[in-house]
Design a protein around this motif. Structure first.
Motif, PDB file in Angstrom:
ATOM      1  N   GLU A  26       0.836  -1.210   0.000  1.00  0.00           N
ATOM      2  CA  GLU A  26       0.000   0.000   0.000  1.00  0.00           C
ATOM      3  C   GLU A  26       0.866   1.253   0.000  1.00  0.00           C
ATOM      4  O   GLU A  26       0.541   2.236  -0.671  1.00  0.00           O
TER       5      GLU A  26
ATOM      6  N   LYS B 118       1.969   1.870  -3.526  1.00  0.00           N
ATOM      7  CA  LYS B 118       0.864   2.442  -4.315  1.00  0.00           C
ATOM      8  C   LYS B 118       0.639   3.906  -3.942  1.00  0.00           C
ATOM      9  O   LYS B 118       0.387   4.745  -4.805  1.00  0.00           O
TER      10      LYS B 118
ATOM     11  N   ASP C 117       0.832   7.181  -6.291  1.00  0.00           N
ATOM     12  CA  ASP C 117      -0.315   8.096  -6.406  1.00  0.00           C
ATOM     13  C   ASP C 117       0.001   9.496  -5.889  1.00  0.00           C
ATOM     14  O   ASP C 117      -0.873  10.371  -5.878  1.00  0.00           O
TER      15      ASP C 117
END
Length: 168
Positions: free
Chosen positions: A44, A47, A51
């Protein structure tokens, strides 16, 4: 989304941290309300970096990365905190057991409710002894008080049902 928000919140409260540091902090704080392990946290974070919600502030030995929350991450966290309507639907085995309790005979139901009460009592004893999780004593304290209130409500429910189930 909630794991992402939880990690952003930890970074906002703690400051820059490695994935390992965040996983350890998660274990002693948020894990009481949202479960996630190393195998979920590390991907996570990758990611979130992709992002633009966190950035890698520094890289150390063996690929250890220190993450920091970005302006976009701070914006998303604030938006979520200020505007989110929390989902009240949940999976709750205690509630499922309570729903199906009438399928047991009275003696079995009493044993089941006593087991729920004992687990809730143990959980409350544990929650009452938890130390603060951050330098800011308010950080996590509202969630802790909510958890304590929920466990106390379970104990009160169990006492009420046991009174109803036991012959007078």
């Amino acid at each position: 989304m909630s794991l992402r928000i939880a990690l952003l919140g930890l970074l906002a409260a703690k400051g820059p941290a490695s994935g390992y540091d965040l996983a350890k902090l998660f274990e002693v704080s948020l894990n009481h309300v949202w479960q996630a392990g190393h195998t979920q946290i590390y991907p996570e974070l990758v990611k979130m970096a992709a992002d633009g919600l966190v950035s890698v502030e520094a890289e150390g030995a063996r690929g250890r990365k220190n993450y920091t929350i970005t302006g976009e991450g701070t914006r998303l966290l604030h938006e979520w905190l200020a505007d989110r309507e929390p989902v009240m639907v949940q999976r709750n085995e205690t509630a499922l057991l309570a729903f199906l309790l009438p399928l047991l005979d009275a003696d079995e139901a009493i044993v089941a409710v006593e087991r729920i009460r004992a687990r809730a009592r143990d959980r409350l004893d544990y929650l009452v002894c938890l130390p603060p999780v951050a330098e800011n004593p308010k950080f996590g304290s509202y969630a802790l008080r909510l958890g304590q209130a929920q466990v106390r409500a379970t104990i009160a429910w169990a006492d009420e049902i046991l009174h109803e189930l036991r012959p007078t």
